[in-house]
Design a protein around this motif. Structure first.
Motif, short mmCIF file in Angstrom:
data_model
loop_
_atom_site.label_atom_id
_atom_site.label_comp_id
_atom_site.label_asym_id
_atom_site.label_seq_id
_atom_site.Cartn_x
_atom_site.Cartn_y
_atom_site.Cartn_z
N ALA A 193 7.11 0.12 -7.19
CA ALA A 193 6.74 -0.73 -6.19
C ALA A 193 7.11 -2.27 -6.37
O ALA A 193 7.65 -3.11 -5.63
CB ALA A 193 5.17 -0.71 -6.14
N ALA A 194 6.99 -2.76 -7.67
CA ALA A 194 7.31 -4.19 -8.10
C ALA A 194 8.92 -4.53 -7.84
O ALA A 194 9.44 -5.56 -7.31
CB ALA A 194 6.94 -4.51 -9.51
N ILE A 195 9.73 -3.35 -8.22
CA ILE A 195 11.05 -3.44 -8.44
C ILE A 195 11.58 -3.56 -6.95
O ILE A 195 12.06 -4.50 -6.56
CB ILE A 195 11.79 -2.40 -9.11
CG1 ILE A 195 11.47 -2.49 -10.63
CG2 ILE A 195 13.14 -2.09 -8.83
CD1 ILE A 195 11.87 -1.34 -11.42
N THR A 196 11.02 -2.75 -6.02
CA THR A 196 11.16 -2.55 -4.64
C THR A 196 11.05 -3.93 -3.91
O THR A 196 11.87 -4.56 -3.37
CB THR A 196 10.52 -1.41 -3.83
OG1 THR A 196 10.95 -0.17 -4.60
CG2 THR A 196 10.84 -1.46 -2.53
N GLN A 197 9.77 -4.25 -4.23
CA GLN A 197 9.61 -5.81 -3.35
C GLN A 197 10.26 -6.79 -4.08
O GLN A 197 10.72 -7.81 -3.25
CB GLN A 197 7.92 -6.12 -3.89
CG GLN A 197 7.01 -4.93 -2.96
CD GLN A 197 5.46 -5.33 -3.28
OE1 GLN A 197 5.11 -5.62 -2.60
NE2 GLN A 197 5.20 -4.44 -4.24
N ALA A 214 1.04 -1.18 -0.03
CA ALA A 214 -0.01 0.20 0.02
C ALA A 214 0.89 1.35 0.09
O ALA A 214 0.81 2.28 -0.75
CB ALA A 214 -0.91 0.00 1.04
N ARG A 215 1.86 1.34 0.76
CA ARG A 215 2.55 2.61 0.94
C ARG A 215 3.71 2.91 -0.15
O ARG A 215 4.24 3.81 -0.36
CB ARG A 215 3.30 2.66 2.24
CG ARG A 215 2.32 2.67 3.33
CD ARG A 215 2.69 3.53 4.66
NE ARG A 215 3.56 4.82 4.47
CZ ARG A 215 4.31 4.70 5.68
NH1 ARG A 215 4.33 4.14 6.79
NH2 ARG A 215 5.23 5.91 5.53
N LEU A 216 3.83 1.74 -1.11
CA LEU A 216 4.59 1.95 -2.23
C LEU A 216 3.84 2.26 -3.56
O LEU A 216 4.39 2.64 -4.23
CB LEU A 216 5.28 0.55 -2.55
CG LEU A 216 6.32 -0.05 -1.55
CD1 LEU A 216 6.90 -1.51 -1.84
CD2 LEU A 216 7.67 0.80 -1.52
N ARG A 217 2.67 2.12 -3.54
CA ARG A 217 1.81 2.49 -4.59
C ARG A 217 2.04 3.88 -5.21
O ARG A 217 2.15 4.11 -6.32
CB ARG A 217 0.39 2.36 -4.12
CG ARG A 217 -0.10 0.91 -4.30
CD ARG A 217 -1.74 0.99 -4.31
NE ARG A 217 -2.01 -0.43 -4.07
CZ ARG A 217 -2.49 -0.90 -2.88
NH1 ARG A 217 -2.90 -0.11 -1.93
NH2 ARG A 217 -2.82 -2.16 -2.65
N PRO A 218 2.19 5.01 -4.17
CA PRO A 218 2.40 6.31 -4.96
C PRO A 218 3.76 6.22 -5.81
O PRO A 218 3.89 7.22 -6.66
CB PRO A 218 2.51 7.21 -3.74
CG PRO A 218 1.85 6.52 -2.50
CD PRO A 218 1.98 5.08 -2.88
#
Length: 132
Positions: free
Chosen positions: A48-52, A38-42
């Motif tokens: 967000a996908a790369i971070t995860q 949720a907090r990565l969406r912005p």
């Protein structure tokens, strides 16, 4: 095994192994700690996908690396010094990046910097003990 723990090299390898396994657990907790995704969406779908993805892969690396060091300690196997040098370099690089990428005004950031520096130091100690 009890007498092996009295061996400084074995103990240091175990500490290095568990240090990295601890960071695997810490990174596995990111979803809860940072309320992902949720907090990565912005930041956007791709970011967000790369971070995860990077976090999952880094967690895997910590598991394998920490597990290999612990396995070497328990099996009384001397790992190649390059393995420990790589770990020392990783944690030294992470130490250097902390003040560059994170505010050092926060006590948690200072604490993490100290923890990263300690990680580099224990890996250097491991190199010294394995080589000697």
């Amino acid at each position: 095994m009890a007498t092996s723990l009295l061996n400084l090299e074995v103990t240091t390898l175990l500490i290095c192994g568990f240090y990295n396994l601890g960071f695997a657990a810490f990174h596995a907790a990111f979803w809860s700690l940072f309320e992902w995704p949720a907090r990565l969406r912005p930041s956007g779908t791709i970011n967000a996908a790369i971070t995860q993805t990077l976090n999952i892969v880094l967690t895997y690396c910590f598991l394998v690396y920490g597990g290999a060091l612990a396995w070497a300690a328990v099996g009384s196997i001397d790992p190649h010094p390059f393995i420990l040098i790589s770990g020392a370099g990783f944690w030294l690089l992470r130490t250097v990046l902390q003040p560059v990428l994170f505010s050092m005004r926060d006590r948690r950031s200072v604490g993490m910097t100290i923890i990263f520096l300690a990680g580099s130091a224990i890996h250097v100690a491991g190199v010294i003990l394995v080589v000697s």
